[in-house]
Design an enzyme around this catalytic site. Structure first.
Site, PDB file in Angstrom:
ATOM      1  N   GLU A  19      -0.480   1.581  -5.403  1.00 57.69           N
ATOM      2  CA  GLU A  19      -0.292   0.321  -4.698  1.00 57.69           C
ATOM      3  C   GLU A  19      -0.250  -0.866  -5.661  1.00 57.69           C
ATOM      4  O   GLU A  19      -1.050  -0.926  -6.593  1.00 57.69           O
ATOM      5  CB  GLU A  19      -1.450   0.128  -3.708  1.00 57.69           C
ATOM      6  N   HIS A  25       0.850  -1.211   0.000  1.00 61.46           N
ATOM      7  CA  HIS A  25       0.000   0.000   0.000  1.00 61.46           C
ATOM      8  C   HIS A  25       0.884   1.260   0.000  1.00 61.46           C
ATOM      9  O   HIS A  25       0.891   2.052   0.954  1.00 61.46           O
ATOM     10  CB  HIS A  25      -0.870  -0.057   1.261  1.00 61.46           C
TER      11      HIS A  25
HETATM   12  O1  TA6 Z   1      -6.028   1.307  -0.729  1.00 60.85           O
HETATM   13  C1  TA6 Z   1      -7.000   2.275  -0.620  1.00 60.85           C
HETATM   14  C2  TA6 Z   1      -7.773   2.084   0.668  1.00 60.85           C
HETATM   15  O2  TA6 Z   1      -8.364   0.826   0.700  1.00 60.85           O
HETATM   16  C3  TA6 Z   1      -8.780   3.235   0.773  1.00 60.85           C
HETATM   17  O3  TA6 Z   1     -10.088   2.845   0.576  1.00 60.85           O
HETATM   18  C4  TA6 Z   1      -8.474   3.861   2.097  1.00 60.85           C
HETATM   19  O4  TA6 Z   1      -9.380   3.617   3.062  1.00 60.85           O
HETATM   20  C5  TA6 Z   1      -7.054   3.402   2.374  1.00 60.85           C
HETATM   21  O5  TA6 Z   1      -6.896   2.162   1.795  1.00 60.85           O
HETATM   22  C6  TA6 Z   1      -6.476   3.496   3.762  1.00 60.85           C
HETATM   23  O6  TA6 Z   1      -6.956   2.552   4.648  1.00 60.85           O
HETATM   24  P1  TA6 Z   1      -6.561   2.608   6.169  1.00 60.85           P
HETATM   25  O7  TA6 Z   1      -7.256   1.446   6.818  1.00 60.85           O
HETATM   26  O8  TA6 Z   1      -5.084   2.481   6.264  1.00 60.85           O
HETATM   27  O9  TA6 Z   1      -7.042   3.944   6.683  1.00 60.85           O
END
Ligand code: TA6
Length: 282
Positions: free
Chosen positions: A257, A155
């Site tokens: 990502e 991520h």
């Molecule tokens: O990868 C994108 C995502 O899934 C978004 O929808 C957003 O919520 C982000 O990840 C961050 O997630 P987190 O749980 O780290 O706040």
């Protein structure tokens, strides 16, 4: 001086600091096997790490490269982004050469993870810094006696000078699921992705390398084994709702990502899978 790998304390969490003779640097936290910093040789910080990130050993750290496994986002019943980003990993291999440093961190199921996800597995994250590049590989082995399936992602929070001026090239013509708009399936028709609003997309089956143009800096982004690319920026309103991001944090980050999100990866007993993301400062 050859490349070095040192154990350090990073805001109260144990971490490894990698450095090469040419000046590449990275910091990898043992909590979540999360890369928190990457400075390519002769350059500046390329990852975004929130100044308001929390390092309490249970909250996910906002920024760097969190490892999402065995579930990406909310694609299932497990905690969001899975179960390994909020747990300690152990150091496996550490290697240095004339101009590279390599570390492998390992996570093996525990009673705690078994209670949430009853599978035997080993996950390994290998990080290599060398010159202008960072290579990150996630390997998963099914060490149990039954098949399992998972989604996953690296991520990656990239640091940008001003997100509205950044340009992400290489996604032209690709289909994506738009999580910021009722999961509608759309097709990208622009030469480049420009972020000027909340953006949360899962691009499917991306086979090309991507190029991030950010003022006078460029970054090549390549993935192998991960079929999808997620592009995320929370923009102003959602950013304000995240306690661990400063109000203007969304302006200096863009998540690009490497993901396996659309289709689950299936592993029979004894089988392994690996996916990699490479970042190259150009
Ligand atoms: O990868 C994108 C995502 O899934 C978004 O929808 C957003 O919520 C982000 O990840 C961050 O997630 P987190 O749980 O780290 O706040």
């Amino acid at each position: 001086m050859p490349a070095t790998i040192e154990t350090i304390d990073f805001n109260g969490q144990p971490a490894l600091a990698l450095a090469t003779q040419a000046g590449s640097r990275a910091v990898v936290s043992l909590f979540g096997a999360q890369i928190l910093s990457w400075i390519p040789a002769g350059s500046e910080e390329r990852l975004y790490l929130s100044p308001a990130a929390v390092y309490d050993g249970s909250t996910p750290i906002r920024g760097g490269i969190p490892v999402c496994f065995p579930q990406f986002a909310g694609l299932g019943k497990l905690p969001k982004h899975g179960i390994v980003r909020t747990r300690p990993w152990v150091v496996g291999e550490q290697r240095t050469g004339d101009d590279y440093a390599l570390v492998t961190l390992r996570f093996t199921e525990t009673d705690e993870t078994w209670a949430i996800w009853p599978q035997n597995f080993v996950a390994e994250l290998t990080v290599v810094v060398e010159g202008e590049r960072l290579d990150v590989e996630l390997e998963v082995e099914n060490t149990g006696h039954a098949p399992f399936a998972f989604t996953a992602a690296l991520h990656t929070y990239l640091r940008v000078r001003e997100v509205e001026n950044a340009r992400l090239e290489g996604l032209y013509g690709h289909e994506y699921r738009d999580s910021a708009d009722h999961n509608r399936i759309r097709r990208d028709s622009g030469d480049m992705v420009v972020v000027e609003d909340e953006t949360d997309r899962v691009y499917h089956d991306v086979k090309r390398p991507l190029l991030l143009r950010d003022s006078n800096r460029n970054l090549g982004i390549n993935a192998e084994g991960f079929p999808d690319v997620v592009v995320w920026n929370p923009w102003e309103e959602r950013c304000a709702a995240l306690a661990d991001l400063p109000a203007n944090g969304f302006r200096h980050m863009l998540c690009v990502e490497a993901a396996a999100a659309r289709q689950r990866i299936e592993l029979d007993a004894g089988e392994s899978w690996a996916g990699r993301q490479s970042l190259i400062a150009l």
